[in-house]
Design a protein around this motif. Structure first.
Motif, PDB file in Angstrom:
ATOM      1  N   ASP A 156       0.831  -1.203   0.000  1.00 33.18           N
ATOM      2  CA  ASP A 156       0.000   0.000   0.000  1.00 33.18           C
ATOM      3  C   ASP A 156       0.865   1.252   0.000  1.00 33.18           C
ATOM      4  N   GLN A 157       2.051   1.169   0.598  1.00 29.82           N
ATOM      5  CA  GLN A 157       2.985   2.281   0.511  1.00 29.82           C
ATOM      6  C   GLN A 157       3.603   2.353  -0.885  1.00 29.82           C
ATOM      7  N   LEU A 158       3.881   1.199  -1.465  1.00 25.26           N
ATOM      8  CA  LEU A 158       4.478   1.182  -2.799  1.00 25.26           C
ATOM      9  C   LEU A 158       3.548   1.789  -3.833  1.00 25.26           C
ATOM     10  N   ILE A 159       2.248   1.497  -3.729  1.00 19.75           N
ATOM     11  CA  ILE A 159       1.261   2.170  -4.567  1.00 19.75           C
ATOM     12  C   ILE A 159      -0.056   2.241  -3.804  1.00 19.75           C
ATOM     13  N   PRO A 160      -0.446   3.428  -3.347  1.00 22.31           N
ATOM     14  CA  PRO A 160      -1.717   3.580  -2.638  1.00 22.31           C
ATOM     15  C   PRO A 160      -2.889   3.106  -3.496  1.00 22.31           C
ATOM     16  N   ALA A 161      -3.877   2.511  -2.851  1.00 26.42           N
ATOM     17  CA  ALA A 161      -4.987   1.864  -3.560  1.00 26.42           C
ATOM     18  C   ALA A 161      -5.748   2.813  -4.476  1.00 26.42           C
ATOM     19  N   ARG A 162      -5.782   4.090  -4.149  1.00 24.76           N
ATOM     20  CA  ARG A 162      -6.595   5.030  -4.937  1.00 24.76           C
ATOM     21  C   ARG A 162      -6.075   5.209  -6.362  1.00 24.76           C
ATOM     22  N   PHE A 163      -4.837   4.777  -6.625  1.00 24.96           N
ATOM     23  CA  PHE A 163      -4.279   4.924  -7.962  1.00 24.96           C
ATOM     24  C   PHE A 163      -4.452   3.671  -8.826  1.00 24.96           C
ATOM     25  N   MET A 164      -4.981   2.619  -8.262  1.00 26.74           N
ATOM     26  CA  MET A 164      -4.976   1.342  -8.968  1.00 26.74           C
ATOM     27  C   MET A 164      -6.048   1.222 -10.042  1.00 26.74           C
ATOM     28  N   SER A 165      -6.919   2.218 -10.167  1.00 24.91           N
ATOM     29  CA  SER A 165      -7.901   2.207 -11.256  1.00 24.91           C
ATOM     30  C   SER A 165      -7.322   2.793 -12.542  1.00 24.91           C
ATOM     31  N   THR A 166      -6.109   3.325 -12.458  1.00 27.34           N
ATOM     32  CA  THR A 166      -5.444   3.877 -13.640  1.00 27.34           C
ATOM     33  C   THR A 166      -5.085   2.762 -14.617  1.00 27.34           C
ATOM     34  N   PRO A 167      -5.383   2.919 -15.913  1.00 25.97           N
ATOM     35  CA  PRO A 167      -4.995   1.883 -16.879  1.00 25.97           C
ATOM     36  C   PRO A 167      -3.486   1.658 -16.861  1.00 25.97           C
ATOM     37  N   ARG A 168      -3.071   0.424 -16.940  1.00 26.71           N
ATOM     38  CA  ARG A 168      -1.632   0.118 -16.918  1.00 26.71           C
ATOM     39  C   ARG A 168      -0.905   0.795 -18.072  1.00 26.71           C
ATOM     40  N   ARG A 200      -1.326  -7.090  -4.066  1.00 29.75           N
ATOM     41  CA  ARG A 200      -1.497  -6.296  -5.292  1.00 29.75           C
ATOM     42  C   ARG A 200      -0.251  -6.297  -6.174  1.00 29.75           C
ATOM     43  N   GLU A 201      -0.445  -6.776  -7.394  1.00 22.17           N
ATOM     44  CA  GLU A 201       0.639  -6.818  -8.369  1.00 22.17           C
ATOM     45  C   GLU A 201       1.023  -5.422  -8.836  1.00 22.17           C
ATOM     46  N   ALA A 202       0.114  -4.473  -8.648  1.00 23.65           N
ATOM     47  CA  ALA A 202       0.380  -3.098  -9.056  1.00 23.65           C
ATOM     48  C   ALA A 202       1.592  -2.518  -8.331  1.00 23.65           C
ATOM     49  N   ALA A 203       1.926  -3.047  -7.153  1.00 21.12           N
ATOM     50  CA  ALA A 203       3.119  -2.585  -6.446  1.00 21.12           C
ATOM     51  C   ALA A 203       4.374  -2.868  -7.266  1.00 21.12           C
ATOM     52  N   VAL A 204       4.388  -4.012  -7.917  1.00 20.33           N
ATOM     53  CA  VAL A 204       5.520  -4.349  -8.789  1.00 20.33           C
ATOM     54  C   VAL A 204       5.476  -3.499 -10.049  1.00 20.33           C
ATOM     55  N   TYR A 205       4.283  -3.302 -10.621  1.00 21.75           N
ATOM     56  CA  TYR A 205       4.166  -2.445 -11.803  1.00 21.75           C
ATOM     57  C   TYR A 205       4.769  -1.064 -11.531  1.00 21.75           C
ATOM     58  N   ALA A 206       4.481  -0.511 -10.342  1.00 21.08           N
ATOM     59  CA  ALA A 206       4.971   0.823 -10.016  1.00 21.08           C
ATOM     60  C   ALA A 206       6.497   0.857 -10.004  1.00 21.08           C
ATOM     61  N   LEU A 207       7.120  -0.160  -9.423  1.00 24.09           N
ATOM     62  CA  LEU A 207       8.584  -0.221  -9.386  1.00 24.09           C
ATOM     63  C   LEU A 207       9.164  -0.370 -10.784  1.00 24.09           C
ATOM     64  N   GLU A 250      -1.034   3.671 -19.032  1.00 25.59           N
ATOM     65  CA  GLU A 250      -0.612   5.024 -18.670  1.00 25.59           C
ATOM     66  C   GLU A 250       0.630   5.019 -17.791  1.00 25.59           C
ATOM     67  N   GLY A 251       1.018   3.843 -17.308  1.00 17.80           N
ATOM     68  CA  GLY A 251       2.211   3.735 -16.470  1.00 17.80           C
ATOM     69  C   GLY A 251       1.913   3.987 -15.012  1.00 17.80           C
ATOM     70  N   TYR A 252       2.546   3.180 -14.148  1.00 21.32           N
ATOM     71  CA  TYR A 252       2.328   3.300 -12.710  1.00 21.32           C
ATOM     72  C   TYR A 252       3.527   3.918 -11.987  1.00 21.32           C
ATOM     73  N   GLY A 253       4.592   4.198 -12.725  1.00 19.53           N
ATOM     74  CA  GLY A 253       5.787   4.723 -12.096  1.00 19.53           C
ATOM     75  C   GLY A 253       5.566   6.024 -11.355  1.00 19.53           C
ATOM     76  N   GLN A 254       4.659   6.846 -11.842  1.00 20.33           N
ATOM     77  CA  GLN A 254       4.388   8.139 -11.215  1.00 20.33           C
ATOM     78  C   GLN A 254       3.766   8.004  -9.828  1.00 20.33           C
ATOM     79  N   PHE A 255       3.241   6.799  -9.528  1.00 23.45           N
ATOM     80  CA  PHE A 255       2.577   6.590  -8.247  1.00 23.45           C
ATOM     81  C   PHE A 255       3.458   5.880  -7.221  1.00 23.45           C
ATOM     82  N   LEU A 256       4.657   5.483  -7.612  1.00 20.78           N
ATOM     83  CA  LEU A 256       5.512   4.724  -6.705  1.00 20.78           C
ATOM     84  C   LEU A 256       5.788   5.507  -5.420  1.00 20.78           C
TER      85      LEU A 256
END
Length: 206
Positions: A22-34, A73-80, A36-42
């Motif tokens: 949840d620190q790696l990527i807060p849940a409120r950002f997880m509705s963003t399409p992949r 949440r796999e999105a934590a890895v996407y963010a990294l 668009e990239g998740y790096g900005q939320f790391l």
């Protein structure tokens, strides 16, 4: 996913333990399409603290124990990965996080407590990471890291769990054919489409 064997790049540190997903990527950002990239939320909320370490431009991240704990949440890895991190070094990892990392080309390199403490206190500016050799190379020499052998193969080949199964496609197809011959009564009526596992899908290309 593209496999890799060796990388070299700038280093950043997160000396805290128990950095969770949840620190790696807060849940409120997880509705963003992949797309668009998740790096900005790391570490979005964590890094807003004025005393937080600077990690911009890093490719190797050194962290405290139990990195990636918490939810699955796999999105934590996407963010990294989208941020540009190639490898995370820590004394221990959350189990699901580490598995998700490998399936997305991110190396979770387990290092000893002594080496971790030393690197967190005095990190090198750059580090080379060799997956095949299991070696970290920086200022004063080379140091080993622990990595499951199956994970090593997956990272080098660029495989995920589906690819791991697909490599056995021929054997699976042969078993299915034998099973059909021996127990024809258990199979549905033919539809004209062969859907035996191992004769279609990703197994054809590996």
């Amino acid at each position: 996913m593209t496999g890799w064997t060796r990388a070299e790049g700038p280093v950043a540190v997160l000396p805290q333990e128990n950095i969770d997903t949840d620190q790696l990527i807060p849940a409120r950002f997880m509705s963003t399409p992949r797309s668009e990239g998740y790096g900005q939320f790391l570490l979005h909320d964590f890094l807003r603290n004025e005393t937080a370490p600077k990690i911009e431009g890093a490719e190797v991240l050194i962290a405290g124990r139990n990195f990636g704990c918490g939810s699955s949440r796999e999105a934590a890895v996407y963010a990294l990965v989208d941020f540009g991190i190639r490898a995370v070094l820590a004394p221990s990892f959350g189990d699901i996080f580490a598995s998700n990392a490998v399936n997305n080309g991110l190396l979770p390199a387990q290092i000893g407590d002594d080496l971790a403490a030393r690197l967190l206190a005095q990190p090198p500016a750059r580090m080379a990471v060799d997956i095949a050799a299991g070696i970290l190379a920086f200022d004063d020499g080379e140091h080993p890291f622990a990595l499951d052998e199956t994970w090593r193969m997956k990272l080098i080949k660029g495989w995920d769990d589906i690819d791991m199964t697909a490599q056995h496609g021929a054997a699976i197809g042969a078993f299915a054919a034998q099973r059909r011959r021996a127990h024809a009564w258990a199979w549905p009526a033919a539809t004209g489409t062969d859907t035996d596992l191992g004769t279609t899908g990703r197994g054809a290309s590996g």
